[in-house]
Design a protein around this motif. Structure first.
Motif, mmCIF file in Angstrom:
data_model
loop_
_atom_site.group_PDB
_atom_site.id
_atom_site.type_symbol
_atom_site.label_atom_id
_atom_site.label_comp_id
_atom_site.label_asym_id
_atom_site.label_seq_id
_atom_site.Cartn_x
_atom_site.Cartn_y
_atom_site.Cartn_z
ATOM 1 N N PRO A 63 0.842 -1.197 0.000
ATOM 2 C CA PRO A 63 0.000 0.000 0.000
ATOM 3 C C PRO A 63 0.880 1.251 0.000
ATOM 4 C CG PRO A 63 -0.659 -1.555 1.722
ATOM 5 C CD PRO A 63 0.673 -2.007 1.221
ATOM 6 N N PRO A 64 0.383 2.375 -0.503
ATOM 7 C CA PRO A 64 1.163 3.613 -0.471
ATOM 8 C C PRO A 64 1.468 4.050 0.958
ATOM 9 C CG PRO A 64 -0.655 3.780 -2.017
ATOM 10 C CD PRO A 64 -0.888 2.527 -1.220
ATOM 11 N N PHE A 65 2.518 4.836 1.092
ATOM 12 C CA PHE A 65 2.996 5.277 2.398
ATOM 13 C C PHE A 65 2.264 6.542 2.850
ATOM 14 C CE2 PHE A 65 7.002 3.516 0.304
ATOM 15 C CZ PHE A 65 6.755 2.228 0.755
ATOM 16 N N GLY A 89 6.515 7.805 -2.848
ATOM 17 C CA GLY A 89 5.418 6.873 -2.628
ATOM 18 C C GLY A 89 4.513 7.247 -1.474
ATOM 19 N N VAL A 90 4.569 8.503 -1.047
ATOM 20 C CA VAL A 90 3.763 8.983 0.084
ATOM 21 C C VAL A 90 2.508 9.655 -0.469
ATOM 22 C CG1 VAL A 90 3.714 10.499 2.098
ATOM 23 C CG2 VAL A 90 5.824 9.279 1.498
ATOM 24 N N PHE A 91 1.358 9.026 -0.283
ATOM 25 C CA PHE A 91 0.103 9.533 -0.857
ATOM 26 C C PHE A 91 -0.789 10.207 0.175
ATOM 27 C CE2 PHE A 91 -0.242 6.280 -4.614
ATOM 28 C CZ PHE A 91 0.980 6.723 -5.089
ATOM 29 N N SER A 334 8.241 11.588 4.803
ATOM 30 C CA SER A 334 8.440 10.557 5.823
ATOM 31 C C SER A 334 9.371 9.443 5.366
ATOM 32 C CB SER A 334 7.089 9.970 6.232
ATOM 33 O OG SER A 334 6.374 9.530 5.098
ATOM 34 N N ALA A 335 9.851 9.475 4.121
ATOM 35 C CA ALA A 335 10.742 8.418 3.644
ATOM 36 C C ALA A 335 12.015 8.343 4.483
ATOM 37 C CB ALA A 335 11.079 8.638 2.168
ATOM 38 N N ALA A 336 12.621 9.485 4.752
ATOM 39 C CA ALA A 336 13.843 9.479 5.560
ATOM 40 C C ALA A 336 13.543 9.018 6.978
ATOM 41 C CB ALA A 336 14.476 10.867 5.569
ATOM 42 N N GLU A 337 12.398 9.428 7.523
ATOM 43 C CA GLU A 337 12.007 8.995 8.864
ATOM 44 C C GLU A 337 11.924 7.474 8.935
ATOM 45 O OE1 GLU A 337 10.468 9.422 12.907
ATOM 46 O OE2 GLU A 337 11.500 10.829 11.577
ATOM 47 N N ALA A 338 11.258 6.865 7.967
ATOM 48 C CA ALA A 338 11.118 5.414 7.963
ATOM 49 C C ALA A 338 12.482 4.734 7.893
ATOM 50 C CB ALA A 338 10.235 4.980 6.800
ATOM 51 N N THR A 395 12.282 0.133 -0.273
ATOM 52 C CA THR A 395 11.091 0.993 -0.289
ATOM 53 C C THR A 395 11.316 2.242 -1.142
ATOM 54 O OG1 THR A 395 11.802 2.030 1.785
ATOM 55 C CG2 THR A 395 10.201 0.215 1.929
ATOM 56 N N ALA A 396 12.575 2.553 -1.440
ATOM 57 C CA ALA A 396 12.869 3.704 -2.314
ATOM 58 C C ALA A 396 12.968 3.303 -3.780
ATOM 59 C CB ALA A 396 14.182 4.358 -1.881
ATOM 60 N N ARG A 397 12.927 2.009 -4.065
ATOM 61 C CA ARG A 397 13.058 1.531 -5.451
ATOM 62 C C ARG A 397 11.662 1.263 -6.017
ATOM 63 N NH1 ARG A 397 16.518 -3.542 -5.410
ATOM 64 N NH2 ARG A 397 16.576 -3.168 -7.676
#
Length: 414
Positions: A63-65, A89-91, A334-338, A395-397
């Motif tokens: 699912p999207p982030f 990918g953060v929706f 939030s990608a860096a946070e994750a 998760t970044a790919r």
């Protein structure tokens, strides 16, 4: 990924078939299989007609982030914010404070099938001379409230609701509600010393916030209006004051504002704190990224992670408190946070993926079927090139992004 599409069918109405995808189950991934999106909704049964077929070639479908905590103060740059979120990918985005006038300016850029979905409380509630008044001053000085003439016309009291008494809350409440907030934000900072800090003119706004005795009244008003309440906290006493006040969510792990190792005990949660939060179903957002922003000596930053954040998270998790992924990092996602949560050993890859892609979006939009890939869920997904449970950097790919049945294209796509 191979695909073919029918011409002349609106993108939001196309029936999509996804072949050879490994689908996230909440625990792992299925063997490669096929699912469908019909009129923007997931279906497992084959429809009578398919407009578009996409071969996922063994990609990992999640699912999207979501972003559980950020701020958007540049309405003229909202297109760049949206592009950045979609790239990562953060929706689903929870803005934790925005000027109503600015929010009105970027409203048309969000909450559409082809954009991101965003909620905001508009202004937050604080005490005289309290946080985030210093942030408002910084934004004004940086020209982010508009040119100098326009900025001068934006008073601090329009950006944040400053109240000293219950009568102040009652006076300002109708104007706040007129801005159509999605929820309510209160700022608690060093509640254990509220009176002393409020009277200390040498203190900066970063050292004080709302009188904690006003929180229950604000919560009652909010709940009567059908609104939830989220609390900024610094210390463990702030965390307890938020729970005493009946809030629904806590926007930070305690820790913000630490300057020395000797201060850490004031930010340490107890098992009783965690049990109370779990009992009242109060979600807590991580926001650990600040530890890595260079403001702390590296040795102290490591100690904060190991001696404060790790036990606080462990207590909350053991009690069953929902943990949301949020960064509170301006112009980031939030990608860096994750990634920090996993790299610091605070979450396993499975815990981080579930929190980021399932728990956080559902907490932000509790009335929607998101955070899942099953029959009846909203037809939104990400396809990753590798297994994120083996290597979380996968998760970044992102190889494919679909939101409500629309295949999104971003600048980096081939």
């Amino acid at each position: 990924m191979g695909q073919h599409a029918a011409r002349g069918v609106p993108a939001a109405r196309r029936t999509l078939e996804f072949r050879n995808g490994r689908w996230f189950t909440g625990r792992g991934f299925t063997a490669p299989g096929t699912r469908f999106i019909v009129r923007g909704v997931f279906r497992t049964a084959r429809p009578t007609h398919v407009d578009t077929v996409l071969d996922l070639a063994g990609g990992y479908v999640v699912p999207p982030f979501a972003e559980g905590h950020n701020h958007h103060v540049e309405p003229d740059s909202m297109a760049a914010y949206v592009a950045r979120y979609q790239r990562d990918g953060v929706f689903y985005v929870q803005d934790l404070m925005a000027l109503p006038a600015m929010r009105a300016r970027f409203a048309s850029a969000v909450n559409t099938a082809a954009s991101i979905d965003l909620v905001s409380p508009n202004q937050g509630w604080t005490g005289p001379g309290g946080h985030p008044l210093e942030v408002i001053a910084q934004l004004r000085a940086a020209g982010l409230l508009g040119d100098s003439a326009a900025a001068a016309r934006v008073p601090d009291t329009a950006a944040v609701l400053v109240v000293r008494t219950a009568a102040d809350v009652a006076r300002r409440w109708p104007g706040f509600r007129a801005g159509h907030p999605d929820f309510v934000k209160v700022f608690l900072l060093h509640s254990e010393a509220y009176a002393a800090r409020a009277a200390d003119t040498a203190r900066t706004p970063a050292d004080r916030g709302l009188n904690p005795t006003l929180v229950p009244g604000i919560v009652r008003r909010a709940h009567a209006a059908g609104l939830c309440v989220s609390a900024h906290v610094n210390t463990a006493v702030d965390f307890r004051a938020a729970l005493d006040g009946g809030v629904d969510a806590i926007a930070h792990l305690p820790g913000i504002g630490i300057r020395t190792a000797g201060e850490m005990p004031a930010y340490r949660l107890t098992e009783a704190d965690a049990r109370r939060a779990a009992h009242w179903h109060v979600a807590v957002t991580t926001t650990v990224s600040w530890v890595h922003d260079g403001s702390l000596d590296p040795a102290l930053a490591r100690r904060v992670v190991d001696e404060l954040m790790r036990p606080n998270i462990a207590r909350l998790r053991a009690a069953g408190v929902p943990l949301l992924v949020g960064s509170d990092q301006f112009r980031q996602t939030s990608a860096a946070e994750a990634q920090h949560l996993v790299a610091d050993g605070l979450f396993t890859p499975a815990e981080a993926l579930t929190a980021w892609a399932v728990v956080t979006p559902r907490a932000i939009f509790p009335g929607r079927r998101i955070g899942g890939l099953t029959d009846g869920d909203e037809g939104s997904l990400l396809v990753l090139a590798g297994d994120p449970l083996r290597d979380f950097t996968n998760t970044a790919r992102i190889r494919l992004r679909v939101k409500q049945g629309i295949v999104l294209r971003i600048a980096e796509d081939p």
